[in-house]
Design an enzyme around this catalytic site. Structure first.
Site, short mmCIF file in Angstrom:
data_model
loop_
_atom_site.label_atom_id
_atom_site.label_comp_id
_atom_site.label_asym_id
_atom_site.label_seq_id
_atom_site.Cartn_x
_atom_site.Cartn_y
_atom_site.Cartn_z
N CYS A 1 0.84 -1.19 0.00
CA CYS A 1 0.00 0.00 0.00
C CYS A 1 0.88 1.24 0.00
O CYS A 1 1.87 1.31 0.72
CB CYS A 1 -0.89 -0.01 1.24
SG CYS A 1 -2.02 1.37 1.35
N GLU B 1 -8.68 -1.02 -3.09
CA GLU B 1 -9.03 0.41 -3.15
C GLU B 1 -10.40 0.68 -2.54
O GLU B 1 -10.59 1.70 -1.86
CB GLU B 1 -8.96 0.91 -4.59
CG GLU B 1 -7.59 0.82 -5.24
CD GLU B 1 -6.45 1.45 -4.44
OE1 GLU B 1 -6.69 2.44 -3.71
OE2 GLU B 1 -5.32 0.95 -4.53
#
Length: 192
Positions: free
Chosen positions: A102, A146
């Protein structure tokens, strides 16, 4: 415009984002988000990661880089761009573990993040038009990651409890550093 990416410890990453209602500036915002994502060498970026509580993310599918060629900028390898507002997963099938990282936790990865293998997503594009996508494999994983950002969920929270605890323990020093950097950025932004 390249935005600073919000790091673990920033409260915006833990909140459920608000729906996009006004699409007038979304195209420009999406272009800036893509620029930010390319700069960070990512495949997806959610609005909360740049400090905006909006149910919006961008993602790209990259083409494979030809063997033997000089490394090309990521922007030149893009096969498809997705601008996704107000997504809802309406169907999931299968379960597979895979590697995730991430941009808000730079350098940290887990190889065992469980995700649906196939999904159907209903969303709006940058102009507010309704769309439906069926995805599988890697792009299904990217979309789920996401969408989690839009719900205030980080990838390691998808790990089973023992693996999540091991991840947190193994990365404690980095997580503390991210929290300090997140506080410093928030302070800088509030003064600027």
């Amino acid at each position: 415009m390249v935005y600073p990416i919000r790091l673990y410890g920033d409260p915006v990453l833990r909140r459920k984002a608000r729906p996009v209602e006004d699409f007038s500036g979304i195209k420009r915002l999406a272009e800036d988000m893509l620029e930010t994502m390319f700069e960070a060498k990512g495949v997806g970026l959610a609005a909360p990661q740049i400090g905006l509580s909006q149910r919006l993310f961008v993602a790209v599918e990259y083409a494979d880089e030809p063997e033997g060629e000089e490394e090309r900028p990521l922007r030149e390898l893009v096969r498809r761009v997705y601008v996704v507002a107000n997504p809802v997963i309406t169907y999931r099938e299968g379960l597979v573990e895979g590697t995730e990282g991430c941009l808000s936790l730079p350098g940290l990865y887990s190889e065992e993040v469980p995700r649906a293998e196939r999904i159907r997503v209903e969303y709006q594009d940058e102009e507010g038009r309704g769309r439906v996508l069926e995805l599988e494999g890697y792009m299904a994983r990217v979309f789920q990651h996401e969408i989690d950002h839009l719900d205030g969920i980080l990838f390691f929270e998808r790990l089973p409890k023992p693996k999540r605890e091991a991840f947190l323990e193994a990365n404690r020093a980095e997580l503390v550093r991210f929290q300090k950097e997140a506080r410093a950025l928030l302070k800088e932004l509030s003064q600027g």
